[in-house]
Each structure stands twice: as structure tokens, then as C-alpha cells.
Design a protein around this motif. Sequence first.
Motif, PDB file in Angstrom:
ATOM      1  N   GLN A  40      -4.823  12.254  -7.900  1.00 16.42           N
ATOM      2  CA  GLN A  40      -2.926  11.827  -8.580  1.00 16.42           C
ATOM      3  C   GLN A  40      -3.829  10.564  -7.426  1.00 16.42           C
ATOM      4  OE1 GLN A  40      -1.598  12.571 -10.485  1.00 16.42           O
ATOM      5  NE2 GLN A  40      -2.716  14.517 -11.024  1.00 16.42           N
ATOM      6  N   TYR A  41      -4.760  10.197  -6.131  1.00 16.98           N
ATOM      7  CA  TYR A  41      -4.299   8.903  -5.445  1.00 16.98           C
ATOM      8  C   TYR A  41      -5.768   8.424  -5.890  1.00 16.98           C
ATOM      9  CZ  TYR A  41      -5.842   6.227  -1.770  1.00 16.98           C
ATOM     10  OH  TYR A  41      -6.611   5.147  -0.607  1.00 16.98           O
ATOM     11  N   ILE A  42      -6.666   8.696  -5.994  1.00 19.31           N
ATOM     12  CA  ILE A  42      -7.434   7.944  -6.454  1.00 19.31           C
ATOM     13  C   ILE A  42      -7.039   7.113  -7.927  1.00 19.31           C
ATOM     14  CG2 ILE A  42      -9.059   9.464  -7.625  1.00 19.31           C
ATOM     15  CD1 ILE A  42     -10.723   7.690  -4.835  1.00 19.31           C
ATOM     16  N   ARG A  43      -6.863   8.633  -8.874  1.00 19.80           N
ATOM     17  CA  ARG A  43      -7.267   7.771 -10.267  1.00 19.80           C
ATOM     18  C   ARG A  43      -6.009   6.095 -10.260  1.00 19.80           C
ATOM     19  NH1 ARG A  43      -3.168  11.127 -13.371  1.00 19.80           N
ATOM     20  NH2 ARG A  43      -3.447   9.596 -15.181  1.00 19.80           N
ATOM     21  N   LYS A  44      -5.608   6.647  -9.459  1.00 21.09           N
ATOM     22  CA  LYS A  44      -3.936   4.934  -9.752  1.00 21.09           C
ATOM     23  C   LYS A  44      -4.856   3.833  -9.602  1.00 21.09           C
ATOM     24  CE  LYS A  44      -0.639   6.983  -6.936  1.00 21.09           C
ATOM     25  NZ  LYS A  44      -0.157   7.556  -5.886  1.00 21.09           N
ATOM     26  N   ARG A  45      -4.993   2.696 -10.474  1.00 20.66           N
ATOM     27  CA  ARG A  45      -5.899   1.746 -10.431  1.00 20.66           C
ATOM     28  C   ARG A  45      -5.804   1.310  -9.053  1.00 20.66           C
ATOM     29  NH1 ARG A  45      -6.344  -1.669 -14.829  1.00 20.66           N
ATOM     30  NH2 ARG A  45      -5.110  -0.603 -16.459  1.00 20.66           N
ATOM     31  N   GLU A  46      -4.596   1.019  -8.295  1.00 26.08           N
ATOM     32  CA  GLU A  46      -5.243  -0.189  -6.748  1.00 26.08           C
ATOM     33  C   GLU A  46      -5.741   1.031  -5.835  1.00 26.08           C
ATOM     34  OE1 GLU A  46      -2.348   1.269  -8.086  1.00 26.08           O
ATOM     35  OE2 GLU A  46      -0.719   1.337  -6.243  1.00 26.08           O
ATOM     36  N   ASN A  47      -6.101   2.351  -6.477  1.00 21.67           N
ATOM     37  CA  ASN A  47      -6.600   2.777  -5.459  1.00 21.67           C
ATOM     38  C   ASN A  47      -8.917   3.397  -5.576  1.00 21.67           C
ATOM     39  OD1 ASN A  47      -4.840   3.035  -3.715  1.00 21.67           O
ATOM     40  ND2 ASN A  47      -4.530   5.075  -4.786  1.00 21.67           N
ATOM     41  N   ARG A  48      -8.789   2.412  -6.809  1.00 28.56           N
ATOM     42  CA  ARG A  48      -9.995   2.823  -7.625  1.00 28.56           C
ATOM     43  C   ARG A  48     -11.290   2.756  -6.406  1.00 28.56           C
ATOM     44  NH1 ARG A  48     -10.088   4.368 -13.661  1.00 28.56           N
ATOM     45  NH2 ARG A  48      -8.058   5.935 -13.416  1.00 28.56           N
ATOM     46  N   THR A  49     -10.886   1.329  -6.221  1.00 31.08           N
ATOM     47  CA  THR A  49     -11.859   0.908  -4.896  1.00 31.08           C
ATOM     48  C   THR A  49     -12.001   1.261  -3.826  1.00 31.08           C
ATOM     49  OG1 THR A  49     -10.074  -0.537  -4.641  1.00 31.08           O
ATOM     50  CG2 THR A  49     -12.221  -1.123  -6.937  1.00 31.08           C
ATOM     51  N   ALA A  50     -11.167   2.534  -3.123  1.00 29.55           N
ATOM     52  CA  ALA A  50     -10.944   3.193  -1.937  1.00 29.55           C
ATOM     53  C   ALA A  50     -12.178   3.800  -1.378  1.00 29.55           C
ATOM     54  CB  ALA A  50      -9.977   4.231  -2.233  1.00 29.55           C
TER      55      ALA A  50
END
Length: 138
Positions: free
Chosen positions: A35-45
Motif C-alpha cells: 500500500q505504501y510503495i504503490r503510491k505514486r509519490e512513494n514509488r521511488t522510495a
Amino acid sequence: MNCPRCDSLFIQTTFRDVCDSCYKEEEKLFELVYQYIRKRENRTAAMQQVIEATGVEEELIIKFIRNGRLKLAQFPNLGYKCERCGGMIREGRLCVSCSTSLKSELQLFKDEERRKQEIQERDKRLTYHVKENSHPNK
Ligand SMILES: [Zn+2]
Ligand SMILES: [Zn+2]
């Protein structure tokens, strides 16, 4: 076998390497990470960000990556540590330079082993020869 997470007994299957309750727990954590990583702003985390944001341990995230549940192709900055040098990798267990140097070390080791064996063979032949020569009837 014993569950590696909680130590309770369970029957291992090809899909599960932990017990039922740990599996459910892992599912929950996977959802959290996903859920966290699939957010657009978190993709590059990067890994560290994901760990801090979700509270999920790195080992488990790596497990998700290794068993293909987290597709690294979608997350350019996600990766895990090379088992040898700690450098960031995205597949396998070792980075390219470590696996290359490991291969050459292995080759060196093999060469060394072969050399030892050759020497041993030679010694054996030599000993045999000496015995023949020291035959009492001669
Ligand atoms: Zn368990
Ligand atoms: Zn490495």
C-alpha cells in the motif's frame, strides 16, 4: 518443521515457509508495504524509507522481493544488500563485482586443489618407485 518466525510446529508447503498465523501476519505486513510503495509519490522510495514508513523489517521486505511479490521493475530505488559487500543489489544474492570476484576466487581455489592433487600423485608414484628400488633381493 518449526516455523522460523515463531517456532511453532507446522507443515511446510512450497508456498509457505512459515506457520499459518505467521503467514497471515506476513500477509498483513506485505499489504502495508505494498500500500505504501504503490503510491505514486512513494514509488521511488529507497529501502530505508520503506522500512521507516511501514515499520516492516528489512528481512521481510527482502523476502517479498526474492519471492517476486514486490516487483523491483516498478520500484526503481528499491533493492537490498549484497551479502558480501553490502552494496545495493536488485537480484540474486551478490552484486556483479562480488559474484565476479567470487568466481575468480573459486577458480583459483580449484587450480590450487588441482595442483595439490598433482603433487600428491607425483609423490605417490615417487614413493612407489623408491619401494621398488629398495627391494631386498636386489
Ligand atoms: Zn509462525
Ligand atoms: Zn557485493
